[in-house]
Enzyme design. Structure first.
Site, PDB file in Angstrom:
ATOM      1  N   ARG A   1     -59.441 -16.893  14.878  1.00  0.00           N
ATOM      2  CA  ARG A   1     -60.627 -17.472  14.897  1.00  0.00           C
ATOM      3  C   ARG A   1     -61.485 -17.668  15.580  1.00  0.00           C
ATOM      4  NH1 ARG A   1     -55.546 -22.290  13.934  1.00  0.00           N
ATOM      5  NH2 ARG A   1     -55.808 -22.495  12.209  1.00  0.00           N
TER       6      ARG A   1
ATOM      7  N   HIS B   1     -48.554 -20.760  21.295  1.00  0.00           N
ATOM      8  CA  HIS B   1     -49.468 -20.227  19.757  1.00  0.00           C
ATOM      9  C   HIS B   1     -49.311 -22.131  20.525  1.00  0.00           C
ATOM     10  CE1 HIS B   1     -51.683 -20.608  16.251  1.00  0.00           C
ATOM     11  NE2 HIS B   1     -50.008 -21.196  16.213  1.00  0.00           N
TER      12      HIS B   1
ATOM     13  N   GLY C   1     -45.105 -23.774   0.239  1.00  0.00           N
ATOM     14  CA  GLY C   1     -46.309 -24.779   0.106  1.00  0.00           C
ATOM     15  C   GLY C   1     -47.215 -23.973   0.476  1.00  0.00           C
ATOM     16  N   GLN C   2     -48.447 -24.799   0.858  1.00  0.00           N
ATOM     17  CA  GLN C   2     -49.724 -24.025   0.788  1.00  0.00           C
ATOM     18  C   GLN C   2     -49.844 -22.926   1.044  1.00  0.00           C
ATOM     19  OE1 GLN C   2     -51.415 -25.657  -0.261  1.00  0.00           O
ATOM     20  NE2 GLN C   2     -52.474 -27.455   0.680  1.00  0.00           N
TER      21      GLN C   2
HETATM   22  N1  APR Z   1     -35.798 -24.704   3.707  1.00  0.00           N
HETATM   23  C1  APR Z   1     -36.867 -23.834   2.258  1.00  0.00           C
HETATM   24  N2  APR Z   1     -37.808 -24.206   2.384  1.00  0.00           N
HETATM   25  C2  APR Z   1     -38.089 -25.714   2.567  1.00  0.00           C
HETATM   26  C3  APR Z   1     -37.122 -26.713   4.676  1.00  0.00           C
HETATM   27  C4  APR Z   1     -35.897 -25.557   3.538  1.00  0.00           C
HETATM   28  N3  APR Z   1     -34.845 -26.137   4.359  1.00  0.00           N
HETATM   29  N4  APR Z   1     -37.734 -27.869   4.306  1.00  0.00           N
HETATM   30  C5  APR Z   1     -38.519 -27.530   3.856  1.00  0.00           C
HETATM   31  N5  APR Z   1     -39.277 -26.242   2.652  1.00  0.00           N
HETATM   32  C6  APR Z   1     -40.486 -26.248   2.716  1.00  0.00           C
HETATM   33  C7  APR Z   1     -41.377 -27.582   1.678  1.00  0.00           C
HETATM   34  O1  APR Z   1     -40.300 -27.636   0.332  1.00  0.00           O
HETATM   35  C8  APR Z   1     -42.153 -26.757   1.173  1.00  0.00           C
HETATM   36  O2  APR Z   1     -42.144 -26.532   0.309  1.00  0.00           O
HETATM   37  O3  APR Z   1     -41.524 -26.052   3.280  1.00  0.00           O
HETATM   38  C9  APR Z   1     -42.420 -26.403   2.924  1.00  0.00           C
HETATM   39  C10 APR Z   1     -44.190 -26.118   3.526  1.00  0.00           C
HETATM   40  O4  APR Z   1     -44.809 -26.183   3.078  1.00  0.00           O
HETATM   41  P1  APR Z   1     -45.989 -27.141   3.309  1.00  0.00           P
HETATM   42  O5  APR Z   1     -45.903 -28.020   3.498  1.00  0.00           O
HETATM   43  O6  APR Z   1     -47.049 -26.720   2.539  1.00  0.00           O
HETATM   44  O7  APR Z   1     -46.505 -26.446   4.807  1.00  0.00           O
HETATM   45  P2  APR Z   1     -47.284 -24.870   4.507  1.00  0.00           P
HETATM   46  O8  APR Z   1     -49.083 -25.253   5.423  1.00  0.00           O
HETATM   47  O9  APR Z   1     -47.204 -24.209   3.807  1.00  0.00           O
HETATM   48  O10 APR Z   1     -47.011 -24.770   6.249  1.00  0.00           O
HETATM   49  C11 APR Z   1     -45.727 -24.277   7.087  1.00  0.00           C
HETATM   50  O11 APR Z   1     -46.399 -22.893   8.911  1.00  0.00           O
HETATM   51  O12 APR Z   1     -48.184 -23.290  10.098  1.00  0.00           O
HETATM   52  C12 APR Z   1     -47.057 -23.583   9.958  1.00  0.00           C
HETATM   53  O13 APR Z   1     -47.161 -26.266  11.403  1.00  0.00           O
HETATM   54  C13 APR Z   1     -47.342 -25.251  10.129  1.00  0.00           C
HETATM   55  O14 APR Z   1     -44.357 -25.837  10.206  1.00  0.00           O
HETATM   56  C14 APR Z   1     -45.543 -25.673   9.241  1.00  0.00           C
HETATM   57  C15 APR Z   1     -45.232 -24.272   8.485  1.00  0.00           C
END
Ligand code: APR
Length: 318
Positions: A152, A176, A12-13
């Site tokens: 931060r 956290h 993801g992000q």
């Molecule tokens: N297995 C692998 N990947 C998964 C699963 C899983 N079971 N479930 C969800 N994902 C993937 C999603 O498809 C998505 O691409 O995890 C990714 C998460 O990315 P984002 O939604 O963009 O979230 P992001 O901003 O990267 O943050 C991820 O980090 O800081 C923490 O609170 C935040 O828990 C969150 C995590």
């Protein structure tokens, strides 16, 4: 010598930013894993196409198969859901604990010797679930929070005193969450402790207090500004600093969510404390002497973490 391999679980992000930073810093080859089809492959290809311009040789591969993370030296986990405006990190526990279970199994089967850095929230509880699911030694896994929270705090302090962020050092400890503990006594500008800087008139106590509060809520501030999703640039930079310290055996002193077995009077819990990260993983936990007030805040933060871990137990995630 074989190339170093970095597995990023979650594309993801944060995952995408981690992949780009790993390339820019020449940390090794990258495998980007996600359950979404196309996304990890698309991001990997995009980053691989940046490599000729930036001049890095890392191979970047996107995948939906855990088999591709086999033999990884470092695994950074961001899989799960981020919070939406109005949510606390703790609201993510049900969904993300199940995700940690799956990820843990993937690590156990494919790269049980890797150094694992967990970023998924609620961090201190998720790193516990992940360690149990992966069945890896507690010194080979930690959570990324302290470097980010301290960054931060450092940013706000540097801005308030109009000095370079490079010269500002700070420690933020505990869980956290909003009860994290920015330790102002150990926060310095070029070695000068914050309480002295207050006396020198560089910053007022009121300003320090407001910065402490803003740091505690720093993640939420970004969540409300973004409208959807949570912070990703600074979290990715922070985890990369930890991965680099491990891979290069730098032995940097970094605050992270480490497993405590008696340190700070805490048993069998991952909580944010200063650590030394080197080739042995979390090689040491640095035990600071707290004032009564700091101890009280730290204890409160630990109690919050314990409560979350207990709710993971009730969910059957541990
Ligand atoms: N297995 C692998 N990947 C998964 C699963 C899983 N079971 N479930 C969800 N994902 C993937 C999603 O498809 C998505 O691409 O995890 C990714 C998460 O990315 P984002 O939604 O963009 O979230 P992001 O901003 O990267 O943050 C991820 O980090 O800081 C923490 O609170 C935040 O828990 C969150 C995590």
């Amino acid at each position: 010598m074989a190339r170093t391999k970095i597995a990023l679980i979650g594309a993801g992000q944060i995952g995408g930013t981690l992949a780009l930073l790993s390339g820019l810093k020449d940390l090794g080859d990258v495998v980007l894993f996600d359950i979404q089809e196309g996304v990890p492959e698309g991001k990997a290809l995009d980053i691989a196409e940046a490599a000729p311009v930036e001049g890095f040789d890392a191979r970047v591969k996107g995948t939906n198969s855990y088999a591709d993370i086999a033999g990884a030296d470092v695994v950074i986990v961001t899989a799960g859901i981020p919070r939406k405006p109005g949510m606390s990190r703790d609201d993510l526990v049900d969904t993300n604990a199940k995700v940690m279970h799956q990820v843990g199994a993937g690590i156990r089967e494919n790269c049980p010797d890797a150094f694992v850095i967990c970023i998924t929230n609620p961090l201190d509880a998720m790193v516990y679930v992940l360690q149990q699911a992966a069945g890896i030694p507690t010194n080979k896994i930690c959570g990324m929070a302290g470097v980010l929270d301290s960054a931060r705090f450092r940013h706000f302090l540097a801005e308030a005193m109009n000095v370079s962020v490079e010269d500002v050092n700070a420690f933020v400890l505990g869980g956290h969450g909003d009860s994290m503990v920015p330790v102002t006594r150990y926060s310095t500008v070029a070695g000068i402790p914050l309480p002295d800087l207050v006396q020198m008139g560089w910053i007022s106590q009121e300003k320090v207090d407001s910065i402490v509060e803003r740091t505690r809520k720093g993640g939420g501030e970004i969540v409300s500004l973004l409208g959807s999703g949570s912070a990703f640039y600074a979290p990715a930079s922070s985890a990369i600093a930890m991965a680099e310290s491990y891979l290069k055996d730098k032995k940097r002193v970094l605050p992270c969510a480490a497993h405590l077995s008696g340190e700070y009077g805490v048993n069998d819990l991952f909580v944010g404390v200063p650590t030394v990260i080197g080739e042995g993983g979390v090689e040491r936990v640095v035990e600071l002497r707290f004032t009564q007030d700091e101890q009280r805040m730290f204890d409160q933060s630990v109690a919050n973490v314990r409560e979350l871990v207990d709710s993971c137990r009730k969910l059957g995630a541990i």
